[in-house]
Design an enzyme around this catalytic site. Structure first.
Site, PDB file in Angstrom:
ATOM      1  N   HIS A 121       0.822  -1.203   0.000  1.00  0.00           N
ATOM      2  CA  HIS A 121       0.000   0.000   0.000  1.00  0.00           C
ATOM      3  C   HIS A 121       0.861   1.261   0.000  1.00  0.00           C
ATOM      4  O   HIS A 121       0.542   2.253  -0.684  1.00  0.00           O
ATOM      5  CB  HIS A 121      -0.918  -0.021   1.224  1.00  0.00           C
ATOM      6  CG  HIS A 121      -1.716   1.230   1.384  1.00  0.00           C
ATOM      7  ND1 HIS A 121      -1.408   2.182   2.332  1.00  0.00           N
ATOM      8  CD2 HIS A 121      -2.796   1.700   0.699  1.00  0.00           C
ATOM      9  CE1 HIS A 121      -2.281   3.181   2.242  1.00  0.00           C
ATOM     10  NE2 HIS A 121      -3.121   2.921   1.268  1.00  0.00           N
TER      11      HIS A 121
ATOM     12  N   GLU B  88       1.971   1.815  -3.445  1.00  0.00           N
ATOM     13  CA  GLU B  88       0.870   2.344  -4.264  1.00  0.00           C
ATOM     14  C   GLU B  88       0.839   3.864  -4.196  1.00  0.00           C
ATOM     15  O   GLU B  88       0.695   4.556  -5.214  1.00  0.00           O
ATOM     16  CB  GLU B  88      -0.456   1.760  -3.780  1.00  0.00           C
ATOM     17  CG  GLU B  88      -1.685   2.333  -4.482  1.00  0.00           C
ATOM     18  CD  GLU B  88      -2.867   2.473  -3.555  1.00  0.00           C
ATOM     19  OE1 GLU B  88      -3.428   3.589  -3.476  1.00  0.00           O
ATOM     20  OE2 GLU B  88      -3.233   1.468  -2.901  1.00  0.00           O
ATOM     21  N   HIS B  89       0.996   4.414  -3.001  1.00  0.00           N
ATOM     22  CA  HIS B  89       1.030   5.864  -2.837  1.00  0.00           C
ATOM     23  C   HIS B  89       2.224   6.471  -3.567  1.00  0.00           C
ATOM     24  O   HIS B  89       2.099   7.502  -4.241  1.00  0.00           O
ATOM     25  CB  HIS B  89       1.123   6.221  -1.354  1.00  0.00           C
ATOM     26  CG  HIS B  89      -0.196   6.197  -0.643  1.00  0.00           C
ATOM     27  ND1 HIS B  89      -0.728   7.292  -0.003  1.00  0.00           N
ATOM     28  CD2 HIS B  89      -1.106   5.204  -0.469  1.00  0.00           C
ATOM     29  CE1 HIS B  89      -1.891   6.987   0.542  1.00  0.00           C
ATOM     30  NE2 HIS B  89      -2.138   5.710   0.282  1.00  0.00           N
TER      31      HIS B  89
ATOM     32  N   GLU C  24      -4.186   7.927   7.104  1.00  0.00           N
ATOM     33  CA  GLU C  24      -5.160   6.995   6.530  1.00  0.00           C
ATOM     34  C   GLU C  24      -5.464   5.859   7.504  1.00  0.00           C
ATOM     35  O   GLU C  24      -6.612   5.429   7.637  1.00  0.00           O
ATOM     36  CB  GLU C  24      -4.635   6.442   5.203  1.00  0.00           C
ATOM     37  CG  GLU C  24      -5.645   5.597   4.454  1.00  0.00           C
ATOM     38  CD  GLU C  24      -5.158   5.157   3.089  1.00  0.00           C
ATOM     39  OE1 GLU C  24      -5.896   4.403   2.416  1.00  0.00           O
ATOM     40  OE2 GLU C  24      -4.041   5.556   2.684  1.00  0.00           O
TER      41      GLU C  24
END
Length: 464
Positions: free
Chosen positions: A83, A86-87, A163
């Protein structure tokens, strides 16, 4: 994929490109009427797969790249790396800054996003059909040319921690992560996709870069495009983008990785996990092992889930909300992975109502496991599932999602008609058999909320 620290890739020679073109393999997977709904696939030298679905009656197109990597591919110390990466792929390449990436799509009214799951990651852009070349160039550049700048790694760490905090502030979402941990324990599938505060803080630029180089090789990627697209044109533009990065010529003879396999047995039963939070509602998931996404019984389990908690006429909705007013939201769901699956029942209610809600959930599950569903319930659930399947494929983004995920996870494509046929073929006897197999397992339970000792004392009764 070339390491972020690589020098500028040397273009392939003309002769090299000519040889490579002769090796590209193209086939029609699904034949549509008058070209509408036709699905084609090309495997490029280097193992990159390109799948398209043509829908010439629309003016939009969605382009996506699926990576064969998810949080289950992480070690405990790397939890959250997929993740995090991904950012970071949005934060700049050798050709574009982070602002350039976002501005390019904003300037044409396009939408760009990504998501990370347990077993795959997807990056996509939805644009007007005339702007598809731009979307292809930008998304491919992100996937092949990220520099993973150290300053961006540090800056984005704070975003990801926010997040995580945002997710933890939403107990209706967080309870599903808790349920995965309850059922799957401290395993790759049981850990959160986002990682934890500790693991995210411990991730370094070098570790993320190594993860990038390992998992973003063309053999691990599937390119998917749907809408008013021409397959040969998409292939040509994708190939040019990957050739520009030198990503195909380095591994010309490589073959794509196949779908995940293996057999995983979930033996967890009767576990209860309570996370004490000062929330207005208590959030509950009661569930047991389901079936994998490769199991043919997934169609039957889908019908069973629809009848139990898939709509306003479902048993759980009627018993918990309509008749007793104990909860606003209640539903059932299935999660299928390559080698296992989960079946869960969710409800959000006042803490004082938890014992009653759990009692009803357990009674309904036990009754269906014992007696099955009525013929009318099965017919209604088949119709609901069929309708929602078709309605869920009414835009190019959903079509891209279907063909990309199908290629990555199953290595084949299934037409909508074939999917509807699978659902329609489910019989009451099939549902009774799956209900006995799945719902007869001793359940486990996850709860988030401010339960008193007396309320919490009833939790073990639900899994006894």
């Amino acid at each position: 994929m070339t390491p972020p620290s690589r020098p500028t890739a040397r273009p392939a020679t003309t002769a090299g490109r000519a040889v490579a073109r002769t090796k590209a393999r193209t086939q029609t997977l699904l034949k549509g009427e008058n070209g509408v709904g036709t699905v084609r696939k090309t495997v490029l030298p280097g193992g990159l797969r390109v799948v398209t679905e043509t829908l010439p009656t629309v003016r939009s197109a969605t382009f996506g790249i699926w990576a064969h990597v998810g949080s289950r591919d992480e070690t405990p110390s790397l939890n959250g790396a997929t993740h995090y990466l991904e950012h970071l792929l949005f934060k700049g390449t050798e050709r574009r800054s982070a602002l350039d990436i976002s501005a390019a799509l904003d300037a044409v009214g396009g939408e760009m996003n990504a998501f990370t799951a347990k077993e795959f990651t997807c990056y996509y852009a939805r644009v007007l059909d005339t702007d598809l070349p731009l979307a292809i160039d930008v998304v491919c550049d992100m996937l092949t040319g990220s520099v993973i700048d150290p300053s961006e790694v540090d800056a984005e760490r704070g975003v990801i921690l926010e997040e995580i905090a945002m997710t933890e502030d939403d107990p209706g979402d967080c309870v599903h992560d808790l349920f995965a941990r309850t059922m799957l324990g401290d395993s790759p599938l049981g850990r959160p996709v986002l990682g934890t505060v500790d693991t995210v803080n411990a991730l370094t630029r070098d570790r993320i870069a190594r993860f990038y180089r390992k998992h973003y090789d063309p053999t691990h990627l599937v390119v998917a495009a749907a809408g008013n697209v021409d397959h040969a044109t998409v292939v040509r533009q994708v190939r040019a983008a990957f050739d520009r990065a030198g990503a195909l010529t380095r591994t010309e003879d490589a073959e794509p990785v196949g779908p995940r396999g293996g057999t995983r047995t979930i033996r967890t039963a009767g576990r209860v996990e309570l996370l004490d939070r000062s929330t207005e509602q208590a959030h509950i998931v009661l569930g047991m092992p389901g079936v994998s996404r490769n199991d043919e019984r997934r169609w039957t389990l889908g019908v069973l889930s629809a009848a139990l908690g898939g709509g306003m006429s479902s048993r759980l909705f009627q018993e918990i909300r309509e008749k007793r007013g104990l909860a606003y939201s209640t539903y059932s769901y299935t999660s299928g992975f390559a080698d296992c699956g989960l079946f869960g029942v969710y409800a959000g209610c006042r803490p004082s109502q938890v014992p009653d809600v759990l009692k009803i959930c357990r009674q309904e599950l036990d009754q269906v496991a014992r007696d099955g569903l009525t013929d009318d319930e099965v017919r209604r659930a088949v119709g609901q599932l069929s309708g929602s399947t078709v309605l869920g494929l009414e835009d190019t983004g959903a079509l891209m999602h279907r063909i990309g995920k199908s290629e990555l996870c199953w290595g084949e494509q299934m037409s909508v008609d074939d999917m509807l046929a699978k659902i329609s073929a489910v019989t009451p006897d099939d549902v009774r058999e799956v209900a006995r197999e799945v719902l007869s397992h001793r359940p486990s339970l996850s709860v988030i909320g401010p339960l008193t000792d007396k309320q919490a004392s009833h939790l073990d009764d639900a899994v006894a």
